[in-house]
Design a protein around this motif. Sequence first.
Motif, short mmCIF file in Angstrom:
data_model
loop_
_atom_site.label_atom_id
_atom_site.label_comp_id
_atom_site.label_asym_id
_atom_site.label_seq_id
_atom_site.Cartn_x
_atom_site.Cartn_y
_atom_site.Cartn_z
N GLU A 162 -2.72 21.43 -1.74
CA GLU A 162 -3.31 22.76 -1.58
C GLU A 162 -3.40 23.14 -0.10
N ARG A 163 -3.80 22.20 0.72
CA ARG A 163 -3.93 22.46 2.16
C ARG A 163 -2.58 22.85 2.77
N LEU A 164 -1.54 22.09 2.48
CA LEU A 164 -0.23 22.40 3.04
C LEU A 164 0.28 23.74 2.55
N ALA A 165 0.04 24.07 1.29
CA ALA A 165 0.52 25.34 0.73
C ALA A 165 -0.09 26.53 1.45
N GLU A 166 -1.32 26.39 1.94
CA GLU A 166 -1.96 27.48 2.68
C GLU A 166 -1.20 27.83 3.95
N TYR A 167 -0.43 26.87 4.47
CA TYR A 167 0.28 27.06 5.73
C TYR A 167 1.79 26.92 5.57
N SER A 168 2.28 27.34 4.40
CA SER A 168 3.72 27.46 4.12
C SER A 168 4.45 26.13 4.07
N LEU A 169 3.74 25.05 3.82
CA LEU A 169 4.36 23.74 3.72
C LEU A 169 4.18 23.18 2.31
N SER A 170 5.02 22.20 1.96
CA SER A 170 4.90 21.58 0.64
C SER A 170 5.38 20.13 0.71
N LEU A 171 4.84 19.32 -0.21
CA LEU A 171 5.29 17.94 -0.32
C LEU A 171 6.54 17.87 -1.17
N HIS A 172 7.44 16.98 -0.80
CA HIS A 172 8.64 16.76 -1.61
C HIS A 172 8.23 16.04 -2.88
N PRO A 173 8.45 16.64 -4.05
CA PRO A 173 7.94 16.05 -5.30
C PRO A 173 8.59 14.71 -5.64
N GLU A 174 9.81 14.47 -5.19
CA GLU A 174 10.49 13.22 -5.54
C GLU A 174 10.27 12.13 -4.50
N LYS A 175 9.96 12.51 -3.27
CA LYS A 175 9.81 11.52 -2.20
C LYS A 175 8.35 11.18 -1.92
N SER A 176 7.41 11.95 -2.45
CA SER A 176 5.99 11.66 -2.26
C SER A 176 5.48 10.89 -3.47
N ARG A 177 4.80 9.77 -3.26
CA ARG A 177 4.35 8.96 -4.39
C ARG A 177 3.14 8.13 -4.00
N LEU A 178 2.38 7.73 -5.00
CA LEU A 178 1.22 6.87 -4.82
C LEU A 178 1.52 5.52 -5.47
N ILE A 179 1.35 4.45 -4.72
CA ILE A 179 1.62 3.11 -5.25
C ILE A 179 0.43 2.20 -5.01
N GLU A 180 0.34 1.17 -5.83
CA GLU A 180 -0.68 0.14 -5.63
C GLU A 180 -0.15 -0.85 -4.61
N PHE A 181 -0.88 -1.02 -3.51
CA PHE A 181 -0.36 -1.82 -2.41
C PHE A 181 -1.52 -2.24 -1.52
N GLY A 182 -1.48 -3.49 -1.03
CA GLY A 182 -2.52 -3.96 -0.13
C GLY A 182 -2.80 -5.43 -0.31
N ARG A 183 -3.84 -5.91 0.37
CA ARG A 183 -4.15 -7.35 0.36
C ARG A 183 -4.42 -7.89 -1.04
N PHE A 184 -5.10 -7.11 -1.86
CA PHE A 184 -5.52 -7.60 -3.17
C PHE A 184 -4.64 -7.09 -4.31
N ALA A 185 -3.63 -6.30 -3.97
CA ALA A 185 -2.82 -5.68 -5.01
C ALA A 185 -2.09 -6.71 -5.86
N ALA A 186 -1.55 -7.76 -5.24
CA ALA A 186 -0.79 -8.75 -5.99
C ALA A 186 -1.67 -9.42 -7.05
N ASP A 187 -2.89 -9.86 -6.67
CA ASP A 187 -3.79 -10.52 -7.61
C ASP A 187 -4.23 -9.57 -8.72
N GLN A 188 -4.55 -8.34 -8.34
CA GLN A 188 -5.02 -7.36 -9.33
C GLN A 188 -3.93 -7.05 -10.34
N ARG A 189 -2.71 -6.92 -9.87
CA ARG A 189 -1.60 -6.63 -10.78
C ARG A 189 -1.29 -7.83 -11.67
N ALA A 190 -1.41 -9.03 -11.11
CA ALA A 190 -1.16 -10.23 -11.89
C ALA A 190 -2.18 -10.35 -13.03
N ARG A 191 -3.44 -10.03 -12.75
CA ARG A 191 -4.47 -10.10 -13.79
C ARG A 191 -4.21 -9.10 -14.90
#
Length: 384
Positions: A323-352
């Motif tokens: 929403e913020r970017l759209a106010e100023y004529s910008l947009s996120l690339h729908p195919e290149k923008s993504r949210l992933i599980e990642f970090g120090r504890f991600a491996a253990d959490q995913r394994a469980r």
Amino acid sequence: MMNGRGKSDSAIVAERPTNKAGQPAEEPEERRAETEGNAVQQSTRRAQNRESVSQALDRIRQAARQRRKEKFTALLHHISPEHLEAAFFELKENAAPGVDGLTWRAYEEGLDAKILDLHSRLHKGAYRALPSRRIYIPKPDGRQRPLAVAALEDKIVQRATIGVLNAIYEEDFLGFSYGFRPKRGQHDALDALVVGITIRKVNFVLDADIRSYFDTVNQAWLIRFLKHRINDPRMIRLIQKWLKAGILEDGIVTINETGTGQGSVVSPLLANVYLHYVFDLWAERWRRREASGDMIIVRYADDIIVGFQYETDARRFWDAMRERLAEYSLSLHPEKSRLIEFGRFAADQRARRGLGKPETFNFLGFSVLQRHIERVEYELKSVS
């Protein structure tokens, strides 16, 4: 960390005869001494010019640091002949010429007179920016990246202007902004990212890609943002000349209401100013006021990585960012923008949960892998 070609890059983890008949023997020696003397004089003068320019920029920098909310009303006079000459010698000697066809070597002949003439035209308002020449360079995915090659005098004035503006904006820009800033390179951004994910409670990473950023910057908004700090009409008009100079391609000059002229000398700084107001200040405020858990931000130009402790924060931020970017004529690339599980504890959490290893993501051409986070964590513990 892998650089996309399978090679590791460990630098981010801690994160140049006989005389002719009748000719006096002394003559060659005298000429050589004269030439060497001129070279020494020119070198000394250039060193003095650089020192003079550096002192002037230091004064601007101190004023920007002490008066963060005030506007600068007189900046153009800082672009002196000495500053223009220093800017000329900062340019690449073998850079492609613009529409003027002038090369660095050709302009160097009779440089003093040319610099004085350029300075006079600049301060009389007679300087005219030329269209930039459009060229294309190949991208890794096989597509072509459009670049704008400015004329030589435009490059000189832009380089000098960047020196003045950097003295101001380096006091304003936030710490998580890395792209196209003095003494802040790609490896600095990568270091900050990996260490941030390692020492903070990051479990989710938002890999945000702004679609065609340099071509979609709204010029009207850009000028409004510049005026937050610059109230010198001559400096604003100078920047507008570059924005309105247009692009020459196939014999036709096209002038757009959007974009910063990707590839021009001044484009990266203008792009950073735009995202400073559109994203950086907003994201920092969101982190302080809205986030429930830990959150890290690393931005390199239009490449943005945001790490979160909680998935709920990540998804709320992602929605708010769109929403913020759209106010100023910008947009996120729908195919290149993504949210992933990642970090120090991600491996253990995913394994469980019976899931596989955490996904990887790319930043500045490097693949960030879970094992890099684990390695940095080990190294930090070993030295603590």
